[in-house]
Scaffold this motif. Structure first.
Motif, mmCIF file in Angstrom:
data_model
loop_
_atom_site.group_PDB
_atom_site.id
_atom_site.type_symbol
_atom_site.label_atom_id
_atom_site.label_comp_id
_atom_site.label_asym_id
_atom_site.label_seq_id
_atom_site.Cartn_x
_atom_site.Cartn_y
_atom_site.Cartn_z
ATOM 1 N N TYR A 446 -27.046 -24.905 46.484
ATOM 2 C CA TYR A 446 -26.119 -23.919 45.939
ATOM 3 C C TYR A 446 -26.582 -22.504 46.275
ATOM 4 N N TYR A 465 -22.203 -25.517 49.864
ATOM 5 C CA TYR A 465 -21.594 -25.762 48.553
ATOM 6 C C TYR A 465 -21.164 -27.225 48.421
ATOM 7 N N LYS A 466 -20.661 -27.802 49.504
ATOM 8 C CA LYS A 466 -20.250 -29.210 49.460
ATOM 9 C C LYS A 466 -21.457 -30.121 49.264
ATOM 10 N N ALA A 469 -22.189 -29.870 45.642
ATOM 11 C CA ALA A 469 -21.195 -30.605 44.863
ATOM 12 C C ALA A 469 -21.390 -32.109 44.999
ATOM 13 N N MET A 478 -20.024 -25.995 40.717
ATOM 14 C CA MET A 478 -20.101 -26.410 42.118
ATOM 15 C C MET A 478 -18.718 -26.368 42.767
ATOM 16 N N TRP A 479 -17.746 -26.971 42.068
ATOM 17 C CA TRP A 479 -16.398 -27.037 42.645
ATOM 18 C C TRP A 479 -15.713 -25.677 42.615
ATOM 19 N N ALA A 502 -12.815 -28.556 39.445
ATOM 20 C CA ALA A 502 -13.736 -27.790 38.600
ATOM 21 C C ALA A 502 -13.309 -27.870 37.137
ATOM 22 N N GLN A 582 -11.724 -34.324 46.642
ATOM 23 C CA GLN A 582 -13.123 -34.017 46.493
ATOM 24 C C GLN A 582 -13.997 -35.242 46.740
#
Length: 674
Positions: A446, A465-466, A469, A478-479, A502, A582
């Motif tokens: 992150y 970021y993915k 997540a 995260m989302w 999220a 996601q």
């Protein structure tokens, strides 16, 4: 879970033997862990239960049931005591040379061990392959206990030399490429040792005790040969399940929940396997009723175990119940006031909760106990960070890494400090080193995403970021980061799906749902939602021209001031149907599952409440709805919303202009009707 008197007695004896056996082999951390667990086992009230046979034999004096090994150990006793005394005095080369002299190793390996190159990693290395093992002379005929001590001393000697050869932390020459040159010596020696036993069909060799399998698994893990390392570590815990070091190495090699489930059936079915499974699940950021019940069962057997109590605190920590986690750590500190293990996590919690007096007390306590422990340096660094003295914080995190370069918290937190100091290059390097230490550290992934987003490199930021997540699929932060990044890249449709996820993730923590990935919470169960996320979703719908959807989310954003959910049913259905994208994103990345998400530079606690009150996001939503009502000719709604904006003190001049326009048009409409 309860134990009978007989089972408790057997468990007590097994732990006593484990402490002695691990101590004999200088596995001090494993011996300490077993001793602490032993101390947490309640002593029975009836003294006859502890000594049913009427005679007491100290575990160190218990006979070796293998006669061949017992004869070798008796023959080598003087040499073993000499070698162990050298090890205790940290003279590791002398310890190893008692049983395996350099000349012996040179003849066995046909070269000087110090000149050996590191083995190539996964076919990409350029190490010389000219070194070959010549075992025609035969392996030295020594006991497994002495062999383990000699080879283990060799590994520790290599680690010490590696630390001496490395450059200053984050210095210009600190590339993280220095290797332990003794690993190849130990690896090849043990490889041939196990080959000889696998080829033994006549039973000439004594049965293995499990410690050499542990050592070989540890060396293979350092050489990045994970699959073979897991195989040998599983053998080790079958042969001697009470060596916590083997379980810990196994935990570090498991990167996914699926991998843990795959390994579980191959493990011995005893209490150690039960403890391992709980600890591994927490390390994979799992939570839920089943895991909590498992920990409570274990605590019913070991009620004062500092390790199990720490696991319970970390379970609350990963579930974002920071106040409960703080209470658990406070209880641990009261029970074990001189224990420094895991206090770096406690300092993170105090940092997020902004409990400066408690963090100051913890920093003073750690400094008074041992100021040169990595955990103490991390706690003090967090304290200086809370005081916004970021240079001093970096100094203490560097000191922690000087003491232990594998200190994950120090790498990650130093990256956070460099972000605060606007040193993005150093921040990226710190986060990368944290990921090298542990690829499950979602905070480092992150942090990398945040840093690249600051540099406006959104494609890189999205990838990191993915990854974060994937490690923490039920973390709203995260989302939200994924969605915001997609929004900046102009991918509004995907951004909407990520931001809806999220909202679902936040409801998962608030509702205390089960920890499985597929147990999605419904919007109907949601309490407080994040107005900023709702505003972002509405804004993206507006850009896509779907103004009815935008209006529904603007109204939902506005409803958060009072904590009420009053949105169109279509919004509910869209939120609940948004998980698929996601899930596909995680699968495409090949990321792990589990984790919790940071807010800013540290982790954020779970939200929840009856209402947010007026915020910038709700005021923007109110302004958008006022303009929407103006375009639709609903002048009474425009007047009401604009009056509320004037009361909020947000964009007052524009709100007054809307009021004048709305009243003017209402008067015009009334005149035309007459």
């Amino acid at each position: 879970m309860g134990l009978s008197a007989k089972d408790a007695l057997q468990l007590r004896e097994a732990l006593q033997i484990a402490v002695v056996k691990c101590s004999e082999r200088c596995l001090y951390q494993a011996a300490k862990w077993a001793a602490e667990l032993l101390d947490a086992l309640p002593i029975p009230d009836d003294p006859s239960v502890t000594n049913q046979s009427g005679t007491y034999v100290h575990p160190a004096l218990m006979p070796n049931h293998d006669p061949a090994e017992a004869a070798l150990e008796a023959k080598e006793l003087s040499q073993y005591l000499l070698a162990k005394s050298y090890f205790d005095c940290k003279e590791f080369d002398r310890c190893s040379a008692v049983f395996l002299s350099d000349s012996m190793l040179s003849s066995l390996l046909a070269t000087n061990p110090d000149d050996l190159q590191s083995p190539p990693s996964k076919g990409k290395g350029k190490g010389k392959a000219t070194t070959s093992i010549d075992f025609d002379q035969g392996l030295p005929n020594i006991s497994q206990k002495s062999l383990f001590l000699a080879l283990y001393a060799k590994v520790i000697s290599g680690e010490k030399r590696k630390d001496e050869e490395t450059e200053m932390i984050m210095g210009p020459q600190d590339l993280g490429t220095v290797v332990n040159k003794q690993l190849i010596v130990v690896s090849r020696f043990l490889s041939k040792w196990f080959e000889a036993r696998k080829a033994d069909t006549r039973g000439e060799y004594p049965a293995s005790q499990g410690f050499l399998e542990y050592l070989y698994g540890m060396v293979l893990a350092k050489e990045k040969n994970d699959s073979l390392a897991i195989e040998y570590l599983v053998q080790s815990v079958h042969l001697f399940p009470w060596n916590w070091g083997a379980w810990l190495e196994l935990t570090n090699l498991i990167g996914r929940v699926e991998q843990l489930k795959k390994i579980a059936p191959h493990l011995p079915q005893n209490i150690m396997s039960f403890i391992f499974h709980a600890n591994a699940a927490i390390n994979l950021y799992q939570q839920g009723a089943d895991l909590a019940a498992s920990l409570n069962d274990l605590l019913s057997i070991f009620p004062t175990s500092s390790f199990l109590l720490t696991c319970k605190a970390l379970l609350f920590y990963h579930s974002k119940d920071l106040y409960a986690a703080e209470q658990e750590f406070s209880n641990i500190l009261a029970l074990h006031p001189h224990r420094l293990d895991s206090l770096d996590h406690y300092s993170n919690i105090l940092y997020v909760l902004n409990m400066r007096p408690k963090l100051a007390f913890l920093a003073h306590l750690c400094s008074s106990i041992d100021k040169f422990r990595p955990e103490s340096c991390v706690v003090i660094g967090n304290y200086y960070s809370l005081l916004s003295q970021h240079e001093k914080a970096v100094q203490y995190f560097r000191r922690a890494l000087t003491l232990d370069r594998s200190c994950l918290s120090a790498w990650t937190l130093m990256g956070h400090e460099y972000v605060e100091l606007k040193n993005t290059h150093a921040a990226i390097e710190s986060y990368r080193r944290a990921v090298d230490v542990n690829r499950r550290d979602y905070r480092a992934w992150y942090g990398l995403g945040q840093t690249y987003e600051v540099l406006e490199m959104h494609a890189y930021a999205l990838w990191y970021y993915k990854k974060a997540a994937g490690l923490r699929p039920w973390d709203g932060k995260m989302w939200q980061a994924v969605g915001s990044c997609l929004q900046k890249m102009g991918r509004d449709r995907d951004g909407i799906k990520a931001l809806k996820r999220a909202l679902l993730a936040d409801s998962y923590y608030d509702a205390g749902a089960a920890s499985s990935f597929g147990s999605g919470a419904s919007i109907d169960r949601m309490g407080q939602m994040d107005p900023d996320v709702l505003l972002q979703i509405a804004t993206m719908y507006d850009r896509l021209g779907e103004r009815e959807e935008a209006k529904a989310y603007m109204e939902l954003c506005l409803a958060q001031e009072e904590g009420t959910v009053d949105a169109d049913n279509t919004t509910n259905n869209n939120l609940n149907d948004s998980v698929a994208m996601q899930h596909d994103s995680i699968a495409d990345d090949g990321s792990d599952a589990g984790g919790a998400g940071p807010s800013g530079s540290r982790e954020a606690g779970g939200g929840g409440g009856v209402g947010t009150g007026v915020t910038i996001a709700t005021s923007k939503a109110r302004m958008w709805l006022a303009n929407y009502a103006m375009a639709a000719g609903d002048y009474e709604t425009v007047n009401r919303l604009a009056m509320e904006l004037c009361q909020d003190g947000v964009e007052v001049e524009e709100a007054k202009a809307l009021i004048r326009e709305a009243r003017s048009r209402m008067e015009m409409t009334n005149l035309m009707e007459r």
